[in-house]
Each structure stands twice: as structure tokens, then as C-alpha cells.
Scaffold this active site. Structure first.
Site, PDB file in Angstrom:
ATOM      1  N   MET A  33       0.821  -1.203   0.000  1.00 42.68           N
ATOM      2  CA  MET A  33       0.000   0.000   0.000  1.00 42.68           C
ATOM      3  C   MET A  33       0.860   1.260   0.000  1.00 42.68           C
ATOM      4  O   MET A  33       1.801   1.393   0.780  1.00 42.68           O
ATOM      5  CB  MET A  33      -0.904  -0.018   1.241  1.00 42.68           C
ATOM      6  CG  MET A  33      -1.730   1.224   1.471  1.00 42.68           C
ATOM      7  SD  MET A  33      -2.819   1.041   2.920  1.00 42.68           S
ATOM      8  CE  MET A  33      -1.631   0.994   4.265  1.00 42.68           C
ATOM      9  N   SER A 107       3.429  -6.780   2.171  1.00 45.73           N
ATOM     10  CA  SER A 107       2.197  -6.295   2.771  1.00 45.73           C
ATOM     11  C   SER A 107       1.002  -6.732   1.924  1.00 45.73           C
ATOM     12  O   SER A 107       0.873  -7.923   1.623  1.00 45.73           O
ATOM     13  CB  SER A 107       2.267  -4.773   2.959  1.00 45.73           C
ATOM     14  OG  SER A 107       1.301  -4.339   3.894  1.00 45.73           O
ATOM     15  N   GLN A 108       0.123  -5.820   1.492  1.00 46.70           N
ATOM     16  CA  GLN A 108      -1.066  -6.257   0.765  1.00 46.70           C
ATOM     17  C   GLN A 108      -0.719  -6.978  -0.539  1.00 46.70           C
ATOM     18  O   GLN A 108      -1.502  -7.794  -1.043  1.00 46.70           O
ATOM     19  CB  GLN A 108      -2.010  -5.090   0.490  1.00 46.70           C
ATOM     20  CG  GLN A 108      -1.519  -4.071  -0.514  1.00 46.70           C
ATOM     21  CD  GLN A 108      -2.482  -2.899  -0.683  1.00 46.70           C
ATOM     22  OE1 GLN A 108      -3.279  -2.585   0.215  1.00 46.70           O
ATOM     23  NE2 GLN A 108      -2.431  -2.238  -1.835  1.00 46.70           N
ATOM     24  N   ASP A 225       4.616  -5.568  14.916  1.00 44.82           N
ATOM     25  CA  ASP A 225       3.910  -4.835  13.868  1.00 44.82           C
ATOM     26  C   ASP A 225       2.928  -3.831  14.465  1.00 44.82           C
ATOM     27  O   ASP A 225       2.089  -4.184  15.292  1.00 44.82           O
ATOM     28  CB  ASP A 225       3.149  -5.819  12.968  1.00 44.82           C
ATOM     29  CG  ASP A 225       2.890  -5.266  11.581  1.00 44.82           C
ATOM     30  OD1 ASP A 225       2.421  -4.111  11.494  1.00 44.82           O
ATOM     31  OD2 ASP A 225       3.142  -5.973  10.595  1.00 44.82           O
ATOM     32  N   HIS A 281       6.489  -3.394  10.904  1.00 49.57           N
ATOM     33  CA  HIS A 281       6.066  -3.810   9.577  1.00 49.57           C
ATOM     34  C   HIS A 281       7.142  -3.551   8.519  1.00 49.57           C
ATOM     35  O   HIS A 281       7.603  -2.425   8.345  1.00 49.57           O
ATOM     36  CB  HIS A 281       4.784  -3.056   9.211  1.00 49.57           C
ATOM     37  CG  HIS A 281       4.029  -3.660   8.071  1.00 49.57           C
ATOM     38  ND1 HIS A 281       3.510  -4.940   8.113  1.00 49.57           N
ATOM     39  CD2 HIS A 281       3.696  -3.166   6.854  1.00 49.57           C
ATOM     40  CE1 HIS A 281       2.885  -5.198   6.977  1.00 49.57           C
ATOM     41  NE2 HIS A 281       2.999  -4.144   6.192  1.00 49.57           N
TER      42      HIS A 281
END
Length: 297
Positions: A33, A107-108, A225, A281
Site C-alpha cells: 500500500m 504487505s497487501q 507490527d 512492519h
């Protein structure tokens, strides 16, 4: 972005000693993202490092749109199903990938590449490495990457107003993997992306067969995270249904117990790899990446 900048030196360690160039498995990368394919301080830098350290490797850093700005904007506002279809088209028409490829999602990008594995088996994805991917979705955005914080303030308000409305689902990426444990029925019925690839409305045997074809499905969870809520989603766990405090691991979910996606069988076959790393993260050390991630490439 700030997290990626800190992690970038780690990827200089992609200096394995491969055989002849023709034998090197290609690598496909999908950013997270607020990032883009070719940002020189994140994915662009990663790609150059990989190409430098593994002679002859072909690295495709996925771009959704005609330029970096569109790619970044699409990570917030382009329907994920359309993104996955576009990526499947890119992979299917790339002659350098037809023998198979490894995939690494950040991530995404991790769950988006899983959707590619489930929906588009040709060319074959060999190994999937999900670095901080939220496979059971999220129920909150505690903070956002770098300069995207103002965008995420708006996203939070939008999700609070109606994450499962048709308009929000179709035009806000983060709503498409928004998983409200207090509204499980709304999620199952109205989530146009995550509920589908997680077999929440029935079993698509093709999805199951295609995912099980992976040699390894590696899931990295960041133990400190502060961006993903709940962090256990990175290991395919989530909140226990009906509340948002107690979490359960993948093995205690109905998805696993009913083996709707083949994850139980993959687990028993040693195909699922759960890795934990200290840090926030997308923060990890060079030593950890070198010893833990590189063997899967």
C-alpha cells in the site's frame, strides 16, 4: 515507505551462487500500500539489487498503471479483482515466465499474489513468499506508510461509515480486505475480494487445487507490527468471531478445520512455512533475510 527504506539494504544479500543463467527461476514482486513498482528507494532498488546479485535472473516488479504515480494511486483506489486480472494477463503474456516463477509480495501485495496463485495457474507460481501479507484481512489501520498518512485518515473514516457498501467495496482497495469480526455475515456476503479468495461463500475447487500446487507458501509475521491489525493475520490467523480482542491461529479457524482452501493438507505436507521476525512492519535484518528467506528463492 519509511519501513521499506530501512529494509532495503537487507535485499542486497540476494547473492546466492546460482548455476547457469537459464536455470535461474524468475522472480515476480508486488509492492504494498502506498508504494510503487519502481520507486528508486523501495521496489526499484530491490529489483536492481536482485538483478546484480543473481546473474541472469529476470525480475518483474509489478506495475498497475502507466506510471509510478498511477501505480501508487491504484494501490488505494483500483478494484483488487481488476488488479489481479491485469497481473494475470501480464504474467500469461511474458515469455520469460512460462517455465514458472517465484513470487514475493510485500504487505497487501502478499495476499494479492495469493489470489494470482489461486486464480491464474499458468504460468505456474512455484513458491509464494508473503512478507507481512494480511491473509485474513485487517480490522484497523493503526498507522500508514510514510507520507500516505493523510490518505489513511480518509480511509479510516470511509471504512467506519460503510466498508461493505457496494461503492466502497468497488473503489477502495483496503475495504476489499476489511474483515470485521463483529459483522461476519456482512463480510461473507459483501466482501468482493477477500471473502472470495478465502472461500467464505463456498468452495471453489479450482482455487484449492491451484494453491495446493505451490511448493512452499511462506508467511512472514512481524512480531512488533504496528501497522497491521491484527498482526496474526500475517500467519492466516484472526480474531475469534464475534469480538475483537482474542485472536486464534490458523489451525483453530474453520477455514483450516474444514480445509476449504487446502491449507490443512499443505500444512501436513510441510508446504506452509510460518516465520516470525522481530521488528515493525517490513523491518528485518540482513542476517535474518540471508539465512531465512533466500533459501526459498
Amino acid at each position: 515507505m519509511a519501513a521499506l527504506r530501512a529494509a532495503v539494504p537487507v535485499l542486497a544479500l540476494l547473492g546466492l551462487c546460482p548455476g547457469p543463467a537459464a536455470a535461474v527461476t524468475p522472480l515476480v514482486i508486488w509492492h504494498g500500500m502506498g508504494d510503487s513498482c519502481c520507486n528508486p528507494v523501495s521496489m526499484g532498488y530491490i529489483q536492481k539489487l536482485v538483478e546484480k546479485k543473481i546473474p541472469g535472473i529476470y525480475v518483474l516488479s509489478l506495475k498497475i498503471g502507466s506510471n509510478m504515480i498511477q501505480d501508487m494511486e491504484n494501490s488505494f483506489f483500483m478494484n483488487v479483482n481488476e488488479q489481479v486480472r491485469e497481473v494475470c494477463g501480464q504474467l500469461a503474456t511474458d515469455p520469460r515466465l512460462q517455465g514458472g516463477y517465484n513470487a514475493m509480495g510485500f504487505s497487501q501485495g502478499g495476499q494479492f499474489l495469493r489470489a494470482v496463485a489461486q486464480r491464474c495457474p499458468a504460468p505456474p507460481m512455484l513458491n509464494l513468499i508473503s512478507i507481512g501479507g494480511q491473509h485474513q484481512g485487517v480490522y484497523g489501520f493503526p498507522r500508514c506508510p510514510g507520507e500516505s498518512s493523510h490518505v489513511c485518515d480518509w480511509i479510516r473514516k470511509t471504512l467506519d461509515l460503510g466498508a461493505y457498501t457496494k461503492a466502497v467495496q468497488e473503489h477502495l482497495v483496503q475495504a476489499e480486505y476489511w474483515h470485521d469480526p463483529l459483522k461476519e455475515e456482512d463480510y461473507r456476503k459483501n466482501s468482493i475480494f477477500l471473502a472470495d479468495i478465502n472461500q467464505e461463500r463456498g468452495i471453489n475447487e479450482t482455487y484449492k487445487k491451484n494453491l495446493m500446487a505451490l511448493k512452499k507458501f511462506v508467511m512472514v509475521k512481524f512480531l512488533n507490527d504496528t501497522m497491521v491489525d491484527p498482526p496474526i493475520s500475517e500467519w492466516f490467523g484472526f480474531y475469534k468471531s464475534g469480538q475483537a480482542k482474542e485472536t486464534i491461529p490458523l489451525q483453530e479457524t474453520s477455514l483450516y478445520k474444514e480445509d476449504r482452501l487446502g491449507l490443512q493438507e499443505m500444512d501436513k505436507a510441510g508446504k506452509l512455512v510460518f516465520l516470525g521476525v522481530k521488528g515493525d512492519h517490513l523491518h528485518f535484518s540482513e542476517e535474518w533475510f540471508d539465512s531465512t528467506i533466500l533459501p526459498f528463492l
